[in-house]
Scaffold this motif. Structure first.
Motif, PDB file in Angstrom:
ATOM      1  N   LYS A 152       0.902  -1.196   0.097  1.00  0.00           N
ATOM      2  CA  LYS A 152      -0.222  -0.082   0.167  1.00  0.00           C
ATOM      3  C   LYS A 152       0.928   1.275  -0.059  1.00  0.00           C
ATOM      4  O   LYS A 152       0.599   2.267  -0.744  1.00  0.00           O
ATOM      5  CB  LYS A 152      -0.781  -0.041   1.126  1.00  0.00           C
ATOM      6  N   ASP A 153       2.074   1.047   0.833  1.00  0.00           N
ATOM      7  CA  ASP A 153       2.869   2.392   0.764  1.00  0.00           C
ATOM      8  C   ASP A 153       3.613   2.449  -0.813  1.00  0.00           C
ATOM      9  O   ASP A 153       3.563   3.627  -0.969  1.00  0.00           O
ATOM     10  CB  ASP A 153       4.006   2.133   1.820  1.00  0.00           C
ATOM     11  N   VAL A 154       3.774   1.463  -1.409  1.00  0.00           N
ATOM     12  CA  VAL A 154       4.403   1.516  -2.740  1.00  0.00           C
ATOM     13  C   VAL A 154       3.380   2.246  -3.637  1.00  0.00           C
ATOM     14  O   VAL A 154       3.603   3.202  -4.471  1.00  0.00           O
ATOM     15  CB  VAL A 154       5.028   0.107  -3.062  1.00  0.00           C
ATOM     16  N   GLN A 155       2.307   1.709  -3.415  1.00  0.00           N
ATOM     17  CA  GLN A 155       1.089   2.377  -4.533  1.00  0.00           C
ATOM     18  C   GLN A 155       1.186   3.929  -4.055  1.00  0.00           C
ATOM     19  O   GLN A 155       0.941   4.801  -4.979  1.00  0.00           O
ATOM     20  CB  GLN A 155      -0.325   2.035  -4.074  1.00  0.00           C
ATOM     21  N   ARG A 156       1.182   4.374  -2.957  1.00  0.00           N
ATOM     22  CA  ARG A 156       1.202   5.846  -2.552  1.00  0.00           C
ATOM     23  C   ARG A 156       2.304   6.362  -2.826  1.00  0.00           C
ATOM     24  O   ARG A 156       2.392   7.706  -3.194  1.00  0.00           O
ATOM     25  CB  ARG A 156       1.100   6.060  -0.838  1.00  0.00           C
ATOM     26  N   MET A 157       3.401   5.841  -3.224  1.00  0.00           N
ATOM     27  CA  MET A 157       4.686   6.424  -3.926  1.00  0.00           C
ATOM     28  C   MET A 157       4.436   6.222  -5.381  1.00  0.00           C
ATOM     29  O   MET A 157       5.355   6.887  -6.013  1.00  0.00           O
ATOM     30  CB  MET A 157       5.790   5.554  -3.673  1.00  0.00           C
ATOM     31  N   GLY A 158       3.288   6.091  -5.835  1.00  0.00           N
ATOM     32  CA  GLY A 158       3.128   6.018  -7.355  1.00  0.00           C
ATOM     33  C   GLY A 158       3.456   4.607  -8.233  1.00  0.00           C
ATOM     34  O   GLY A 158       3.661   4.654  -9.279  1.00  0.00           O
ATOM     35  N   GLY A 159       3.633   3.517  -7.356  1.00  0.00           N
ATOM     36  CA  GLY A 159       4.311   2.524  -7.746  1.00  0.00           C
ATOM     37  C   GLY A 159       3.183   1.197  -8.128  1.00  0.00           C
ATOM     38  O   GLY A 159       3.540   0.041  -8.215  1.00  0.00           O
ATOM     39  N   GLY A 160       1.954   1.858  -8.349  1.00  0.00           N
ATOM     40  CA  GLY A 160       0.848   0.702  -8.410  1.00  0.00           C
ATOM     41  C   GLY A 160       1.159  -0.294  -9.493  1.00  0.00           C
ATOM     42  O   GLY A 160       0.603  -1.387  -9.558  1.00  0.00           O
ATOM     43  N   ARG A 161       1.854   0.024 -10.562  1.00  0.00           N
ATOM     44  CA  ARG A 161       2.261  -0.712 -11.900  1.00  0.00           C
ATOM     45  C   ARG A 161       3.532  -1.174 -11.836  1.00  0.00           C
ATOM     46  O   ARG A 161       4.060  -1.908 -12.692  1.00  0.00           O
ATOM     47  CB  ARG A 161       2.053   0.071 -12.964  1.00  0.00           C
ATOM     48  N   TRP A 162       4.153  -0.776 -10.770  1.00  0.00           N
ATOM     49  CA  TRP A 162       5.542  -1.263 -10.443  1.00  0.00           C
ATOM     50  C   TRP A 162       5.583  -2.859 -10.154  1.00  0.00           C
ATOM     51  O   TRP A 162       4.569  -3.538  -9.789  1.00  0.00           O
ATOM     52  CB  TRP A 162       6.312  -0.658  -9.481  1.00  0.00           C
ATOM     53  N   ASP A 163       6.529  -3.659 -10.638  1.00  0.00           N
ATOM     54  CA  ASP A 163       6.741  -5.056 -10.218  1.00  0.00           C
ATOM     55  C   ASP A 163       6.663  -5.120  -8.845  1.00  0.00           C
ATOM     56  O   ASP A 163       7.091  -4.277  -7.966  1.00  0.00           O
ATOM     57  CB  ASP A 163       8.162  -5.549 -10.982  1.00  0.00           C
ATOM     58  N   THR A 164       6.366  -6.408  -8.422  1.00  0.00           N
ATOM     59  CA  THR A 164       6.157  -6.771  -6.923  1.00  0.00           C
ATOM     60  C   THR A 164       7.400  -6.492  -6.123  1.00  0.00           C
ATOM     61  O   THR A 164       7.434  -6.322  -4.766  1.00  0.00           O
ATOM     62  CB  THR A 164       5.279  -8.005  -6.509  1.00  0.00           C
ATOM     63  N   SER A 165       8.615  -6.666  -6.937  1.00  0.00           N
ATOM     64  CA  SER A 165      10.016  -6.495  -6.251  1.00  0.00           C
ATOM     65  C   SER A 165      10.381  -5.283  -5.866  1.00  0.00           C
ATOM     66  O   SER A 165      11.382  -4.786  -4.990  1.00  0.00           O
ATOM     67  CB  SER A 165      11.138  -7.152  -7.064  1.00  0.00           C
ATOM     68  N   SER A 166       9.363  -4.035  -6.274  1.00  0.00           N
ATOM     69  CA  SER A 166       9.405  -2.822  -5.813  1.00  0.00           C
ATOM     70  C   SER A 166       9.412  -2.532  -4.307  1.00  0.00           C
ATOM     71  O   SER A 166       9.833  -1.448  -3.709  1.00  0.00           O
ATOM     72  CB  SER A 166       8.582  -2.007  -6.471  1.00  0.00           C
ATOM     73  N   LEU A 167       9.292  -3.616  -3.444  1.00  0.00           N
ATOM     74  CA  LEU A 167       9.102  -3.388  -2.103  1.00  0.00           C
ATOM     75  C   LEU A 167      10.646  -2.809  -1.348  1.00  0.00           C
ATOM     76  O   LEU A 167      10.627  -2.129  -0.520  1.00  0.00           O
ATOM     77  CB  LEU A 167       8.894  -4.825  -1.223  1.00  0.00           C
ATOM     78  N   LEU A 168      11.810  -3.038  -2.235  1.00  0.00           N
ATOM     79  CA  LEU A 168      12.923  -2.580  -1.785  1.00  0.00           C
ATOM     80  C   LEU A 168      12.941  -0.823  -2.083  1.00  0.00           C
ATOM     81  O   LEU A 168      13.590  -0.244  -1.317  1.00  0.00           O
ATOM     82  CB  LEU A 168      13.987  -3.118  -2.812  1.00  0.00           C
ATOM     83  N   LYS A 169      12.122  -0.625  -3.000  1.00  0.00           N
ATOM     84  CA  LYS A 169      12.122   0.820  -3.572  1.00  0.00           C
ATOM     85  C   LYS A 169      11.519   1.552  -2.039  1.00  0.00           C
ATOM     86  O   LYS A 169      11.958   2.587  -1.828  1.00  0.00           O
ATOM     87  CB  LYS A 169      11.231   1.087  -4.700  1.00  0.00           C
ATOM     88  N   ARG A 170      10.533   1.045  -1.303  1.00  0.00           N
ATOM     89  CA  ARG A 170      10.162   1.328  -0.386  1.00  0.00           C
ATOM     90  C   ARG A 170      11.119   1.625   0.869  1.00  0.00           C
ATOM     91  O   ARG A 170      11.229   2.695   1.613  1.00  0.00           O
ATOM     92  CB  ARG A 170       8.952   0.685   0.495  1.00  0.00           C
ATOM     93  N   LEU A 171      12.126   0.824   0.746  1.00  0.00           N
ATOM     94  CA  LEU A 171      13.064   0.938   1.908  1.00  0.00           C
ATOM     95  C   LEU A 171      14.259   2.017   1.471  1.00  0.00           C
ATOM     96  O   LEU A 171      14.799   2.316   2.279  1.00  0.00           O
ATOM     97  CB  LEU A 171      13.861  -0.597   1.974  1.00  0.00           C
ATOM     98  N   THR A 172      14.384   2.125   0.417  1.00  0.00           N
ATOM     99  CA  THR A 172      15.481   3.050  -0.274  1.00  0.00           C
ATOM    100  C   THR A 172      14.917   4.419  -0.696  1.00  0.00           C
ATOM    101  O   THR A 172      15.856   5.167  -1.157  1.00  0.00           O
ATOM    102  CB  THR A 172      16.291   2.501  -1.349  1.00  0.00           C
ATOM    103  N   ARG A 173      13.826   4.653  -0.290  1.00  0.00           N
ATOM    104  CA  ARG A 173      13.221   5.981  -1.078  1.00  0.00           C
ATOM    105  C   ARG A 173      13.762   7.260  -0.515  1.00  0.00           C
ATOM    106  O   ARG A 173      13.896   8.027  -1.018  1.00  0.00           O
ATOM    107  CB  ARG A 173      11.777   6.030  -0.714  1.00  0.00           C
ATOM    108  N   ASP A 174      14.324   7.083   0.681  1.00  0.00           N
ATOM    109  CA  ASP A 174      14.680   8.273   1.352  1.00  0.00           C
ATOM    110  C   ASP A 174      16.427   8.496   1.122  1.00  0.00           C
ATOM    111  O   ASP A 174      17.057   9.431   1.686  1.00  0.00           O
ATOM    112  CB  ASP A 174      14.525   8.371   2.909  1.00  0.00           C
TER     113      ASP A 174
END
Length: 290
Positions: free
Chosen positions: A267-289
């Motif tokens: 859900k956090d990834v979706q809020r980052m605009g990543g709804g269409r990103w691949d599911t491996s984008s959970l890493l993006k949530r950790l590195t966004r800052d």
């Protein structure tokens, strides 16, 4: 060779229908966006139809691969639905990931009409569909499955019947539950390696050969380290699937604390605009800052 209708030409259905055609089956396709069906016919041959009913008319097997419960009901039922065009004895094989409830409802309608019904959700992602290497988990009556299995073989590396109607969907839920935890664990491992100043690629080369190894690690770590998430199974679809898992867990009294947590991370990834990103984008949530 069989007369087959294929309903739903998304990133999975389009190549799956192509494998059926390449195997020599007669294939009629339907897609909500007609231009997609026309493009498929131009590429693979076969024919297209304006409605699910028209596509299903005279077909021995009708394959569906659409979005969700409502989409599946829409292509199966009603005056223009597939059931209205199918003849007694035909088999509908549903590759959509949906709730076990809608599966059982549609299977009951099919039985009343003298039709077979196999719930057959798939795993393997876009690459698996394109390469004809999908894992297919099935539920339904043994006779219907036995007839459908050779047809499904055109795009699968394994196809198994797990039990009666709904068993395929329950198995797919197990699949998604396992993937959610794996991807989060891999994301944290790569994040930890990077924050420690390690070379993530070298770390994975070693740990992938031991007990930590997984399909996700082997096939996704490079794109994750490269911050590329424009392939594979989208976050929006994963959240849909995890919602089905969590709802079903409430119904049967199962506890899924990690799955519920990872669902919120998506859900956090979706809020980052990543709804269409691949599911491996959970890493993006950790590195966004960073």
């Amino acid at each position: 060779m069989a007369d087959v209708a294929f309903l739903g030409l998304g990133v999975m259905g389009y190549p799956m229908a192509g494998h059926l055609r390449a195997a020599g089956h007669s294939v009629r396709v339907y897609n909500r966006t007609a231009a997609k069906a026309e493009a498929w016919v131009e590429e693979h041959g076969g024919t297209s139809a304006a409605t699910p009913r028209e596509a299903a008319k005279g077909a021995e097997f009708v394959m569906t691969c659409v979005g969700n419960d409502d989409d599946l009901r829409a292509v199966c039922t009603g005056a223009d639905g597939a059931f209205a065009g199918m003849e007694e004895g035909a088999v509908l094989v549903d590759h959509t990931t949906v709730s076990a409830m809608v599966t059982r409802d549609l299977a009951a309608i099919a039985a009343e009409r003298g039709l077979g019904f196999v719930d057959a959700p798939i795993s393997g992602g876009q690459a698996g569909a394109e390469n004809g290497q999908l894992s297919v988990m099935c539920g339904g009556e043994e006779g219907a499955f036995a007839r459908a299995e050779p047809i499904i073989g055109a795009y699968s590396k394994i196809c198994r019947r797990l039990g009666e109607t709904g068993a395929g969907q329950i198995t797919k839920m197990c699949n998604q539950i396992a993937i959610a935890g794996l991807v989060q664990g891999l994301s944290e491992a790569l994040h930890f390696a990077q924050k420690s100043g390690m070379d993530g690629e070298k770390v994975v080369e070693v740990i992938s050969q031991g007990a930590a190894g997984s399909w996700q690690m082997v096939n996704r770590h490079k794109t994750m380290l490269a911050d590329e998430y424009d392939h594979g199974f989208a976050v929006d679809w994963m959240r849909k699937d995890l919602g089905i898992c969590l709802d079903t867990a409430d119904e049967i009294g199962a506890s899924l604390p990690v799955t519920a947590l990872v669902d919120q991370f998506y859900k956090d990834v979706q809020r980052m605009g990543g709804g269409r990103w691949d599911t491996s984008s959970l890493l993006k949530r950790l590195t966004r800052d960073q």
